[in-house]
Motif scaffolding. Structure first.
Motif, PDB file in Angstrom:
ATOM      1  N   GLN A 636       0.844  -1.181   0.000  1.00  0.00           N
ATOM      2  CA  GLN A 636       0.000   0.000   0.000  1.00  0.00           C
ATOM      3  C   GLN A 636       0.889   1.244   0.000  1.00  0.00           C
ATOM      4  OE1 GLN A 636      -3.119  -0.950  -0.142  1.00  0.00           O
ATOM      5  NE2 GLN A 636      -4.066   1.052  -0.396  1.00  0.00           N
ATOM      6  N   MET A 637       0.717   2.103  -0.992  1.00  0.00           N
ATOM      7  CA  MET A 637       1.585   3.253  -1.166  1.00  0.00           C
ATOM      8  C   MET A 637       0.781   4.541  -1.168  1.00  0.00           C
ATOM      9  SD  MET A 637       4.874   2.712  -1.515  1.00  0.00           S
ATOM     10  CE  MET A 637       5.335   4.156  -2.461  1.00  0.00           C
ATOM     11  N   ALA A 638       1.358   5.584  -0.570  1.00  0.00           N
ATOM     12  CA  ALA A 638       0.751   6.910  -0.628  1.00  0.00           C
ATOM     13  C   ALA A 638       1.118   7.576  -1.952  1.00  0.00           C
ATOM     14  CB  ALA A 638       1.233   7.760   0.546  1.00  0.00           C
ATOM     15  N   TYR A 639       0.274   8.501  -2.385  1.00  0.00           N
ATOM     16  CA  TYR A 639       0.580   9.294  -3.573  1.00  0.00           C
ATOM     17  C   TYR A 639       1.565  10.387  -3.163  1.00  0.00           C
ATOM     18  CZ  TYR A 639      -3.405   7.074  -5.895  1.00  0.00           C
ATOM     19  OH  TYR A 639      -4.269   6.170  -6.458  1.00  0.00           O
ATOM     20  N   ALA A 640       2.847  10.018  -3.107  1.00  0.00           N
ATOM     21  CA  ALA A 640       3.837  10.948  -2.571  1.00  0.00           C
ATOM     22  C   ALA A 640       5.177  10.769  -3.263  1.00  0.00           C
ATOM     23  CB  ALA A 640       3.983  10.749  -1.062  1.00  0.00           C
ATOM     24  N   PHE A 641       5.981  11.827  -3.205  1.00  0.00           N
ATOM     25  CA  PHE A 641       7.363  11.798  -3.687  1.00  0.00           C
ATOM     26  C   PHE A 641       8.255  11.684  -2.463  1.00  0.00           C
ATOM     27  CE2 PHE A 641      11.319  14.138  -4.482  1.00  0.00           C
ATOM     28  CZ  PHE A 641      11.818  13.421  -5.560  1.00  0.00           C
ATOM     29  N   ASN A 642       9.131  10.684  -2.466  1.00  0.00           N
ATOM     30  CA  ASN A 642      10.019  10.430  -1.333  1.00  0.00           C
ATOM     31  C   ASN A 642      11.438  10.850  -1.692  1.00  0.00           C
ATOM     32  OD1 ASN A 642       7.807   9.186  -0.004  1.00  0.00           O
ATOM     33  ND2 ASN A 642       8.243   7.272  -1.080  1.00  0.00           N
ATOM     34  N   ILE A 643      12.050  11.633  -0.825  1.00  0.00           N
ATOM     35  CA  ILE A 643      13.365  12.198  -1.120  1.00  0.00           C
ATOM     36  C   ILE A 643      14.515  11.326  -0.606  1.00  0.00           C
ATOM     37  CG2 ILE A 643      13.493  13.575   0.998  1.00  0.00           C
ATOM     38  CD1 ILE A 643      14.691  14.659  -2.515  1.00  0.00           C
ATOM     39  N   LEU A 644      14.306  10.591   0.478  1.00  0.00           N
ATOM     40  CA  LEU A 644      15.406   9.813   1.058  1.00  0.00           C
ATOM     41  C   LEU A 644      15.965   8.767   0.095  1.00  0.00           C
ATOM     42  CD1 LEU A 644      14.345   9.278   4.791  1.00  0.00           C
ATOM     43  CD2 LEU A 644      15.854  11.009   3.822  1.00  0.00           C
ATOM     44  N   PRO A 645      15.146   8.029  -0.659  1.00  0.00           N
ATOM     45  CA  PRO A 645      15.728   7.079  -1.613  1.00  0.00           C
ATOM     46  C   PRO A 645      16.587   7.744  -2.685  1.00  0.00           C
ATOM     47  CG  PRO A 645      13.417   6.551  -1.212  1.00  0.00           C
ATOM     48  CD  PRO A 645      13.678   7.884  -0.593  1.00  0.00           C
ATOM     49  N   ILE A 646      16.224   8.971  -3.092  1.00  0.00           N
ATOM     50  CA  ILE A 646      17.013   9.694  -4.095  1.00  0.00           C
ATOM     51  C   ILE A 646      18.379  10.051  -3.513  1.00  0.00           C
ATOM     52  CG2 ILE A 646      17.099  11.728  -5.580  1.00  0.00           C
ATOM     53  CD1 ILE A 646      14.893   9.761  -6.318  1.00  0.00           C
ATOM     54  N   LEU A 647      18.389  10.542  -2.285  1.00  0.00           N
ATOM     55  CA  LEU A 647      19.667  10.881  -1.645  1.00  0.00           C
ATOM     56  C   LEU A 647      20.520   9.637  -1.460  1.00  0.00           C
ATOM     57  CD1 LEU A 647      18.420  13.403   1.081  1.00  0.00           C
ATOM     58  CD2 LEU A 647      19.507  13.922  -1.111  1.00  0.00           C
ATOM     59  N   MET A 648      19.887   8.519  -1.139  1.00  0.00           N
ATOM     60  CA  MET A 648      20.652   7.276  -0.980  1.00  0.00           C
ATOM     61  C   MET A 648      21.320   6.876  -2.281  1.00  0.00           C
ATOM     62  SD  MET A 648      18.642   4.672   1.511  1.00  0.00           S
ATOM     63  CE  MET A 648      17.072   4.871   0.739  1.00  0.00           C
ATOM     64  N   ALA A 649      20.614   7.008  -3.396  1.00  0.00           N
ATOM     65  CA  ALA A 649      21.191   6.636  -4.688  1.00  0.00           C
ATOM     66  C   ALA A 649      22.434   7.467  -4.984  1.00  0.00           C
ATOM     67  CB  ALA A 649      20.151   6.809  -5.791  1.00  0.00           C
ATOM     68  N   VAL A 650      22.388   8.754  -4.643  1.00  0.00           N
ATOM     69  CA  VAL A 650      23.533   9.633  -4.884  1.00  0.00           C
ATOM     70  C   VAL A 650      24.738   9.174  -4.078  1.00  0.00           C
ATOM     71  CG1 VAL A 650      24.412  11.983  -4.623  1.00  0.00           C
ATOM     72  CG2 VAL A 650      22.070  11.600  -5.450  1.00  0.00           C
ATOM     73  N   PHE A 651      24.516   8.889  -2.804  1.00  0.00           N
ATOM     74  CA  PHE A 651      25.644   8.483  -1.953  1.00  0.00           C
ATOM     75  C   PHE A 651      26.114   7.073  -2.289  1.00  0.00           C
ATOM     76  CE2 PHE A 651      24.408  12.083   0.674  1.00  0.00           C
ATOM     77  CZ  PHE A 651      25.649  12.545   1.108  1.00  0.00           C
ATOM     78  N   PHE A 652      25.190   6.187  -2.677  1.00  0.00           N
ATOM     79  CA  PHE A 652      25.597   4.854  -3.117  1.00  0.00           C
ATOM     80  C   PHE A 652      26.546   4.950  -4.307  1.00  0.00           C
ATOM     81  CE2 PHE A 652      21.647   2.484  -1.417  1.00  0.00           C
ATOM     82  CZ  PHE A 652      22.275   2.305  -0.201  1.00  0.00           C
TER      83      PHE A 652
END
Length: 772
Positions: A636-652
């Motif tokens: 079940q997912m909210a209609y939202a944009f999540n920023i933490l996964p994007i930041l993780m991809a950058v640091f990964f």
């Protein structure tokens, strides 16, 4: 040994039920629609059998009797009701018992009709009851709505826990288990069986309105209500009275069911009392899927004769497997549809194992059935009475175990069947049960009686899967203790997670540093040897064995230690720590509905960003309060944009670039390129992950990046000083010293073979002596 479960839907007065086709539900007429008053249904259900008995003689047993029963003698004169019916053709067959159920019936006498047409007397008035309160100013931790149908639990709501972070609805931890038209109430009385010689007489109790005896008794310390039902024959003579006094204490997460069976029968009778236990806890789907399990706590007198410890290892089983395993056994004719498997998560009769409690769990909460403890005992082994001393545990699947597309999913209830009870006239036998419904939380389980019952075994931090074996529970418990300690200082769970991860990184830094330096040295050495290795591969391309020998000779001549190839080993040794930390954060109820960074983002308005560490971060919420289910995954997912996964991809991506040594071959360069691209998929995998977990991964990535920068500077200084490849004196007799000597011995043996020398057996044992 498997004994039959008694079919659920047998005799109901025509005025109170209508029988559908075989295999469907019996529904009482005139009941409120859609969930107000569930009724027991004749789907598959059963209990493991046993030969032990409980003998009643004026209040036998370890627990105190419940409320006093009616002292009046059996009477006649009431209008006779319909007789109990036998199972109709098509209902679940009852396998024959493997042990004698009862003594032979007495000879025919003037009272020979005593057991004919037995039924449970319907209450003249249908009355429910409410115990406790969800008012946060009250002393109660929950509110229990009690139904008159089988005197079971209609609903239990928790006072301090809510359905969503907005805290507008209290969390409902127990409710009617329903699948289509099939129903079941947790802790409801289900059936009474009279064992009369070779005959079994089944009296349904779940679809009968029990009589409430007076009003709810409310005191400062507890609320209680008493329900009772009379078992009578077709002439209106009373045979038995079953009384259930249900009590909820202030400050407690459990209900006490004080149950008594009182006999009015002029001749001895043997009975079995069957009731539902815990029902399904609410489904809380996450990005890891459904995490509902069933588990059992037990004593193991083989290893712990004093019964000091409660164990649950080996009993945890996903809810879906409990359903499928039982259905598989029916399909394979290992058991009849009307009986119960000995398997699902607890097998009765295991040597040395004694069942203490049975539980249904989800990610954060649990429902548990157990016997009350003896308050005056201080030792666990004496204070705790095993549940299977009084009851045998079973499973009831409500609805179809294998629904077709479009059909409702099945529900699950545990079932408790008392061991046979012998009653003489005037005997009163207690059968008390405790019913816990609350959070899986250390602070709760350290209180009595939960501590004595060993409910802390429900603090089980394990995500399952292939890495389950290396998710050490003692390590997860140590990390949650550390996290709580940090929170007690910082008073913020978001900061506590970051500090915990950085502290773990700091502790592991020497190991990480050693690992990365070893890999860097090996990479540089191998890079320098690549031209010569390439020549050897061309020269011995048709002789792999000779090629290996020549490579080992080259390593020895150039001073390359093959043990440096194990430089990544320390990284693998860290994996159990990170797995335990990850699992702990996933199941920690302390993070549920808790904001990060003192709720600063919520002070800016109704911003949902990091408002709940157990949910995605929701940096931008497009449709507040709405959600959708991801296809195939079911999350079940909210209609939202999540920023933490994007930041993780950058640091990964950046961390991977820092830690990856230069490619020595075109193949390695291609592999490194693929790995960098894979880093970009992490936002997709972790998009629906809880903010607390993503915060942990992000903090770990930042810490790992800082770690790599420190190591790179250290390596650079060592290269400039010319000490990178300097040999260190190893501790004599240590692990690495023994490994080095073993490798050197193999290299020497290889050199002797190449020179045609006879092998030296002593050289094969580092430190060994030649036998004389």
């Amino acid at each position: 040994m498997l004994l039959a479960i008694l079919p659920a839907a047998l005799a109901l007065p025509p005025s109170s039920h209508a029988a559908d086709a075989p295999g469907t539900t019996l529904v009482a007429e005139g009941l409120p629609a859609d969930g107000d008053t569930p009724v027991s249904s004749p789907d598959d259900s059963g209990i493991n059998g046993g030969s032990g008995g409980v003998t009643g003689s004026g209040g036998a047993g370890d627990n105190d009797p419940a409320a006093s029963a009616d002292e009046s003698p059996p009477f006649e004169g009431d209008a006779p009701g319909p007789a109990a019916e036998e199972p109709t053709e098509g209902e679940a067959a009852v396998p024959a018992r493997t042990t004698p159920p009862a003594a032979p019936a007495s000879e025919e006498a003037p009272g020979s009709q005593l057991l004919e047409g037995l039924r449970a007397r319907q209450a003249a008035e249908q009355q429910t009851a409410t115990l406790g309160s969800v008012d946060p100013t009250s002393a109660f931790l929950m509110q229990a709505d009690i139904s008159m149908w089988g005197a079971g639990v209609q609903r239990i709501m928790l006072t301090e826990h809510h359905k969503t972070v907005r805290r507008t609805e209290n969390y409902v931890i127990q409710a009617p288990v329903r699948s289509g038209d099939a129903w079941g109430l947790p802790m409801a009385a289900r059936q009474l069986t009279i064992l009369d010689g070779e005959r079994e007489i089944h009296v349904p109790l779940g679809a009968v309105a029990w009589q409430r005896e007076g009003d709810v008794v409310r005191t400062e310390s507890a609320d209680s209500v008493t329900y009772s039902v009379i078992i009578e024959n077709q002439r209106g003579q009373r045979l038995l009275k079953i009384t259930r006094r249900i009590e909820l204490r202030a400050g407690a997460y459990h209900l006490d069911f004080h149950q008594t069976l009182e006999s009015f029968s002029p001749r001895p009778i043997r009975v079995e009392f069957i009731l539902h236990g815990v029902g399904d806890v609410p489904e809380e789907r996450s990005y890891l899927g459904e995490k509902r399990d069933f588990a059992a706590g037990f004593f193991d007198t083989r290893d712990d004769p004093a019964r000091r410890h409660v164990y649950s290892k080996g009993t945890w089983m996903p809810r879906g497997r409990v359903i499928s395993d039982r259905q598989d056994m029916i399909d394979q004719r290992i058991l009849e549809p009307g009986s119960l498997s000995a398997r699902p998560f607890w097998q009765s009769g295991q040597e040395g194992r004694h069942l203490i409690w049975a539980a249904a769990t989800n990610r954060y909460f649990a429902a548990v059935a157990a016997l009350p403890i003896r308050e005056n005992e201080t030792e666990r082994g004496r204070a705790v009475t095993p549940l299977d001393d009084r009851f045998l545990l079973g499973i009831r699947v409500v609805g179809s175990a294998r629904p077709l597309p479009g059909e409702p999913e099945p529900g699950v209830l545990t079932v408790l069947r008392s061991r046979p009870i012998d009653l003489n006239q005037g005997d009163t036998v207690p059968l008390d049960v405790m019913f816990y419904t609350g959070p899986r939380k250390h602070g709760v389980f350290r209180e009595s009686p939960y501590r004595v019952l060993g409910l802390d075994e429900l603090l089980h931090y394990d995500l399952g899967g292939p890495c389950s074996f290396c998710t050490f529970q003692w390590l997860a418990h140590a990390l949650i203790w550390f996290l709580r300690s940090i929170h007690s200082v910082l008073f913020d769970w978001g900061l506590a997670i970051i500090v915990l991860v950085l502290a773990v990184r700091l502790i592991l830094h020497p190991l990480t540093k050693k690992s990365q330096i070893s890999m860097t040295k090996m990479s540089k050495q191998m890079q320098a040897l690549q031209p010569e290795i390439k020549k050897l591969k061309e020269k011995y391309k048709d002789d792999p064995k000779q090629l290996q020998q020549e490579q080992m000779k080259l390593f020895r001549e150039k001073g390359v230690n093959p043990l440096n190839m194990l430089g990544c080993l320390p990284l693998f040794l860290q994996m159990p720590i990170w797995l335990a930390l990850y699992s702990m954060l996933f199941f920690a109820i302390e993070l549920r509905h808790q904001p990060a960074f003192y709720g600063v983002f919520q002070m800016l308005g109704d911003w949902r960003f990091l408002a709940d560490l157990s949910e995605p971060d929701q940096f931008i919420n497009f449709r507040p309060g709405e959600s959708f289910r991801l296809p195939f995954i079911g999350v079940q997912m909210a209609y939202a944009f999540n920023i933490l996964p994007i930041l993780m991809a950058v640091f990964f991506f950046y961390q991977q670039k820092l830690m990856t040594p230069p490619a020595m071959t075109p193949e390695q360069a291609q592999q490194q390129k693929i790995m960098r691209i894979m880093m970009l998929f992490f936002p997709i995998f972790l998009w629906p992950a809880p903010a607390g977990l993503n915060l942990y991964i992000l903090a770990s990535s930042i810490g790992g990046t800082i770690d790599s920068l420190i190591v790179r500077r250290t390596v650079k200084r060592m290269e400039e000083a010319g000490t990178l490849f300097a040999k260190k004196e190893r501790k004599s007799g240590g692990f690495m010293d023994r490994m080095t000597k073993a490798v050197q011995a193999q290299q020497e043996e290889l050199a002797k073979r190449q020179a045609g020398a006879k092998p030296d057996k002593r050289s094969q044992r580092p430190g060994g002596k030649r036998k004389r």
